[in-house]
Design a protein around this motif. Structure first.
Motif, mmCIF file in Angstrom:
data_model
loop_
_atom_site.group_PDB
_atom_site.id
_atom_site.type_symbol
_atom_site.label_atom_id
_atom_site.label_comp_id
_atom_site.label_asym_id
_atom_site.label_seq_id
_atom_site.Cartn_x
_atom_site.Cartn_y
_atom_site.Cartn_z
ATOM 1 N N LEU A 182 0.808 -1.216 0.000
ATOM 2 C CA LEU A 182 0.000 0.000 0.000
ATOM 3 C C LEU A 182 0.846 1.274 0.000
ATOM 4 N N ALA A 183 2.161 1.153 0.181
ATOM 5 C CA ALA A 183 3.016 2.331 0.334
ATOM 6 C C ALA A 183 3.077 3.183 -0.926
ATOM 7 N N SER A 184 2.734 2.612 -2.065
ATOM 8 C CA SER A 184 2.779 3.380 -3.316
ATOM 9 C C SER A 184 1.572 4.289 -3.484
ATOM 10 N N HIS A 185 0.548 4.125 -2.650
ATOM 11 C CA HIS A 185 -0.640 4.969 -2.749
ATOM 12 C C HIS A 185 -0.327 6.387 -2.265
ATOM 13 N N GLU A 186 -1.005 7.364 -2.858
ATOM 14 C CA GLU A 186 -0.915 8.732 -2.373
ATOM 15 C C GLU A 186 -1.934 8.985 -1.277
ATOM 16 N N ARG A 187 -3.020 8.247 -1.337
ATOM 17 C CA ARG A 187 -4.101 8.361 -0.363
ATOM 18 C C ARG A 187 -4.798 7.013 -0.298
ATOM 19 N N ILE A 188 -5.371 6.694 0.824
ATOM 20 C CA ILE A 188 -5.988 5.393 0.974
ATOM 21 C C ILE A 188 -7.427 5.543 1.438
ATOM 22 N N THR A 189 -8.324 4.796 0.823
ATOM 23 C CA THR A 189 -9.701 4.699 1.302
ATOM 24 C C THR A 189 -9.749 3.572 2.317
ATOM 25 N N LEU A 190 -10.314 3.830 3.462
ATOM 26 C CA LEU A 190 -10.255 2.853 4.540
ATOM 27 C C LEU A 190 -10.901 1.526 4.160
ATOM 28 N N SER A 191 -11.872 1.567 3.271
ATOM 29 C CA SER A 191 -12.508 0.320 2.848
ATOM 30 C C SER A 191 -11.545 -0.583 2.079
ATOM 31 N N GLU A 192 -10.402 -0.020 1.614
ATOM 32 C CA GLU A 192 -9.411 -0.822 0.889
ATOM 33 C C GLU A 192 -8.517 -1.632 1.825
ATOM 34 N N VAL A 193 -8.501 -1.282 3.098
ATOM 35 C CA VAL A 193 -7.541 -1.891 4.022
ATOM 36 C C VAL A 193 -8.178 -3.133 4.640
ATOM 37 N N ARG A 194 -8.025 -4.235 3.942
ATOM 38 C CA ARG A 194 -8.573 -5.502 4.425
ATOM 39 C C ARG A 194 -7.454 -6.529 4.557
ATOM 40 N N GLY A 195 -7.662 -7.469 5.462
ATOM 41 C CA GLY A 195 -6.722 -8.577 5.595
ATOM 42 C C GLY A 195 -5.377 -8.196 6.159
ATOM 43 N N GLN A 196 -5.302 -7.046 6.839
ATOM 44 C CA GLN A 196 -4.026 -6.594 7.393
ATOM 45 C C GLN A 196 -3.911 -6.959 8.874
ATOM 46 N N ALA A 197 -2.690 -7.174 9.312
ATOM 47 C CA ALA A 197 -2.418 -7.238 10.753
ATOM 48 C C ALA A 197 -2.258 -5.801 11.238
#
Length: 313
Positions: A182-197
């Motif tokens: 995900l580090a290459s994103h400029e901005r993140i939508t929280l709904s995209e953050v799945r399956g993470q520790a």
């Protein structure tokens, strides 16, 4: 004659709504609270509480006595304030509670200012996990001021007797390791953050609960695998690619190996000083002023809007 300490116990029961909640606020056991009320009833010659289900509630006379005790407490606080102002100096003990991150970022430099300007203040400080831990200590007069946080994703409701002085607003960002996908994103939508520790502060703290709350609003169950009291430790875990975390930008800016991504929808954290209602002592006023000065001179700090967000706003 009615015993003042027992009157204070009754007033605390009235404020918190139950024997158990009053016991927690006073840092005593429930039976100890009940015993004090029974002694007060014998002094008063009448019942002050009555059974309600498995608990108790105040009788009409109990409410009258509790309100009188609360008013008396306010007058005593005003008298203490007047005494400390006799010569216009801020003097005496000043007991402060603060979040771990605010202790380092805001309180430490403010204490330095107090030492220079008000040498007769004798400060002491303790770090804590959040409002849930520290507001009861404020109301029980074990602390004179506490520095707490409010996350826009899970606003904190304050008891009526607490006054708030918002200090600074912090943008909340998603922290990921610099090598994370995900580090290459400029901005993140929280709904995209799945399956993470995830890394977070301990359960029950404002940071932990706010992080879980906002992600669950996006139908994401947070898998907290790493628990640490402070953000630098969490960022070490994040930098190693082991977890991600939502964190205030000001608390984690510049940490090596970590990429900070703005999030959508926007999340903010407000830091505020909480004090008891009524006239603050000169020492408490001096602390609030010193903290506001720190916010003005620290780089990257946005002074608070002056509004403590209400739930749902």
């Amino acid at each position: 004659m009615l015993n003042w300490e027992r009157l204070r116990v009754l007033a605390t029961v009235a404020e918190h709504g139950s024997i158990g909640a009053a016991a927690a606020a006073l840092h005593v056991t429930g039976p100890a609270v009940t015993q004090q009320i029974r002694k007060l009833e014998r002094e008063a010659g009448t019942a002050l509480v009555e059974p309600e289900g498995r608990g108790m509630r105040l009788t009409t006379v109990g409410w009258i006595v509790a309100e009188a005790a609360d008013e008396a407490g306010g007058k005593i606080a005003a008298a203490e304030h007047a005494l400390t102002e006799l010569d216009g100096r801020a003097v005496g003990p000043l007991r402060i509670g603060a979040l771990h991150s605010s202790f380092r970022l805001l309180l430490a430099p403010a204490l330095h200012t107090l030492a220079l300007r008000h040498p007769d203040i004798v400060p002491s400080a303790r770090s804590g996990g959040g409002a849930l831990d520290m507001i009861p200590l404020l109301l029980s007069h074990d602390l004179d001021a506490v520095i707490i946080e409010n996350w826009s994703s899970l606003p904190v409701r304050m008891p009526p007797r607490v006054r708030l002085h918002p200090l600074v607003d912090h943008d909340v960002v998603l922290a990921v390791g610099s090598g994370h996908p995900l580090a290459s994103h400029e901005r993140i939508t929280l709904s995209e953050v799945r399956g993470q520790a995830w890394a977070a502060c301990p359960p029950g703290t404002d940071h932990h609960e706010a992080q879980l709350h906002i992600m669950r609003r996006h139908d994401i169950e947070v898998d907290v695998r790493f628990v640490a009291d402070d953000f630098p430790t969490q960022m070490t875990i994040v930098a190693g690619g082991l977890a991600v975390s939502l964190a205030p930008r000001a608390a984690v800016e510049g940490f090596p190996g970590v990429r900070l991504l703005p999030v959508s929808p926007t999340v903010t954290r407000t830091i505020a000083v909480a004090i008891r209602g009524g006239l603050p002592s000169p020492a408490v006023t001096a602390l609030v002023d010193a903290l506001r000065e720190v916010v003005q001179v620290l780089p990257g700090q946005t002074p608070a809007s002056g509004i403590w967000p209400e739930p749902g706003r």
